[in-house]
Design an enzyme around this catalytic site. Structure first.
Site, mmCIF file in Angstrom:
data_model
loop_
_atom_site.group_PDB
_atom_site.id
_atom_site.type_symbol
_atom_site.label_atom_id
_atom_site.label_comp_id
_atom_site.label_asym_id
_atom_site.label_seq_id
_atom_site.Cartn_x
_atom_site.Cartn_y
_atom_site.Cartn_z
ATOM 1 N N LYS A 121 21.598 -8.466 -7.616
ATOM 2 C CA LYS A 121 21.989 -10.196 -7.040
ATOM 3 C C LYS A 121 21.400 -10.492 -8.349
ATOM 4 O O LYS A 121 20.197 -10.118 -9.874
ATOM 5 C CB LYS A 121 20.331 -10.592 -6.604
ATOM 6 C CG LYS A 121 20.162 -11.980 -6.164
ATOM 7 C CD LYS A 121 19.246 -12.019 -5.296
ATOM 8 C CE LYS A 121 19.037 -13.159 -4.644
ATOM 9 N NZ LYS A 121 17.868 -13.618 -4.010
ATOM 10 N N SER A 129 19.388 -16.079 0.296
ATOM 11 C CA SER A 129 19.865 -16.621 -1.157
ATOM 12 C C SER A 129 21.171 -15.168 -1.483
ATOM 13 O O SER A 129 21.509 -15.648 -1.891
ATOM 14 C CB SER A 129 18.911 -17.100 -1.684
ATOM 15 O OG SER A 129 18.408 -15.980 -2.284
ATOM 16 N N SER A 138 15.179 -13.949 1.364
ATOM 17 C CA SER A 138 16.781 -13.893 1.250
ATOM 18 C C SER A 138 16.804 -13.129 1.566
ATOM 19 O O SER A 138 18.442 -12.873 1.191
ATOM 20 C CB SER A 138 16.328 -14.470 -0.367
ATOM 21 O OG SER A 138 17.234 -15.770 0.191
#
Ligand code: GLN
Length: 479
Positions: free
Chosen positions: A76, A151, A175
């Site tokens: 990420k 996210s 997330s």
């Protein structure tokens, strides 16, 4: 159909020389190329990935390769990798080159994983649909008009669309778990303090955890073995020994499962999610586990407490982006104050600014007691409550999200709708317990469905073994 679903599969091919690493990497590069419309990667690390593939292949040939040789993994865009860009999907950090690597990256590299690129996410991990990213939304591969979740949306679609074998995400309030649920993969958020956050961009420090997104439970277990454990660079990491999660996968001991009654009764819950969870409950019973419905009367307090505490922490964490130290800088400002104001006003997106303002407000004199302190008290109650439950049960079961992936733009007008969708994931975050999201096949429109399991602090092995035996039986339903 994905070409590879687990590292064991790839390693078998590598060892019999039916595949080599440069070839494997090329496969994933091609996949990324043909799936550009999904907007998954913020950066693809072509050069460093290629040179590592050659290096690790050499080690494989010599028989000296590490545990993760053959794992092509995405990280990420919140996780620092030395000499590579980490932007938090924000204009504020666009083009920022990391001066050092996070501990998780160091540990991946030490075991010979290949990091293929950084995955798109909500800006500074603030969001639940990947729509707050400065680089635009990630598209769900099951239906490109729909969100990937957030996210860690890019991390989820990377696994879903076979752009790499596994990814790392971060999970502050869901997330990792919620995008995994929207995309049909396995998302594990470990116990708070299980994995180092050194070199991971902070959102809300008393919640943030690094987690994994994979197609197999075995890969989640293996990654946990590599990533978990004490780190001199991060004093919030527990010194508890790290179990051999992969060895524990075959553990089929009967478990006591509590189902949070109110979560399944909630009007907001999609009927297909409810019925697939009820089927899963029958499956758990058929496998010899006991399932009991328990009442959880604090459900209404979860989302408010989560948003008060996380925005408060975010307002403090994000004060470091001032246009002076690093990141975006306004070049026309005439005074220091103007420089701060303009750099922050122009560098941050709307959602991030909203949260900084909200967080500053709940911490301000006069409101602190009414909001921040109250929310801390609620957190304490939740922790007590969950400890009581775990005195009696091994596992708590609930949905991950109230609905499957929704349409891009559908929920952006009303932040409350978006925030309320976190209702089932924030409990594990507020209390710090580990939680996993596992796929339950697809609904009539081909959209992934899922369920969530939570366990006692530092009992990830219970989640992994239970999910493993569950998925063995239901795997026919999973893509
Ligand atoms: N959707 C939640 C939020 O916006 C969770 C985000 C996260 O876990 N990083 O805060």
């Amino acid at each position: 159909m994905k070409k590879y679903n687990s590292l064991a599969e790839i390693q078998a091919l590598l060892h019999t020389k039916q595949l080599d690493l440069p070839e494997l990497l090329n496969y994933y590069f091609k996949q990324i190329e043909t799936h550009q419309h999904l907007n998954v990667f913020n950066e693809v690390f072509f050069d460093s990935a290629k040179s590592r593939a050659a290096l690790v292949q050499d080690k494989i040939d010599k028989g000296t390769a590490g545990k993760l040789a053959g794992m092509v993994i995405g990280i990420k865009d919140m996780i620092l990798y030395k000499d590579h860009v980490t932007s938090a999907s924000s204009k504020m950090l666009k083009g920022f080159v990391s001066p050092y690597s996070s501990t998780v990256v160091e540990r991946l590299l030490k075991e010979d994983a290949i990091i293929i690129g950084s995955t798109n996410c909500d800006e500074f991990a603030m969001g639940g649909s990947n729509e707050t990213s400065y680089f635009g939304p990630v598209r769900n591969a099951a239906d490109t008009e729909r969100v990937a979740g957030g996210s860690s949306g890019g991390s989820a679609v990377a696994v879903q669309a076979d752009l790499c074998l596994a990814t790392l995400g971060t999970d502050t309030g869901g997330s990792v778990r919620q995008p995994a649920a929207f995309c049909g993969c396995i998302g594990l958020k470990p116990t708070y303090g299980r994995i180092s956050r050194y070199g991971v961009i902070a959102y809300a420090s008393s919640f943030d955890q690094v987690g994994t997104l994979t197609s197999s439970i075995a890969d989640a277990a293996l990654l946990m073995e590599v990533l978990a454990g004490a780190d001199d660079q991060d004093s919030t990491v527990s010194r508890l020994p790290v179990p051999a999660y992969t060895d524990g996968l075959a553990d089929s001991r009967p478990r006591k499962i509590a189902v949070l009654k109110e979560t399944l009764e909630s009007d907001a819950l999609d009927p297909e999610i409810r019925s697939s969870i009820l089927e899963a409950i029958d499956q758990f019973k058929a496998q010899g586990h006991t399932v009991e419905y328990v009442s959880f009367d604090l459900l209404d307090y979860l989302v408010p407490a989560y948003y008060i505490l996380t925005t408060a922490e975010a307002s403090s964490n994000l004060s470091r982006y001032d246009g002076v130290h690093y990141g975006y800088r306004n070049t026309e400002a005439k005074s220091l104050n103007e420089l701060y104001k303009k750099s922050r006003a122009e560098g941050f997106g709307e959602e991030v600014k909203k949260r900084i303002l909200l967080g500053t407000f709940v911490l301000s004199a006069g409101y602190y007691d009414a909001y921040y302190q109250k929310a801390q008290q609620v957190r304490r109650l939740l922790r007590d409550k969950i400890e009581l439950l775990f005195n009696e049960f091994d596992v708590i079961l609930s949905p991950v999200a109230p609905t499957p992936a929704y349409k891009i733009g559908e929920n952006t007008q009303d932040p409350l709708v978006m925030y309320m969708a976190d209702i089932f994931t924030v409990l594990a975050s507020l209390t710090g317990v580990p939680a996993i999201s596992i796929p339950l096949g697809n609904n009539v429109n081909g959209l992934p469905l899922s369920l969530q399991l939570m366990a006692k602090h530092f009992h990830e092995e219970v989640l992994l073994s239970l999910s493993n035996s569950f998925m063995d039986v239901t795997s026919a339903k999973v893509q």
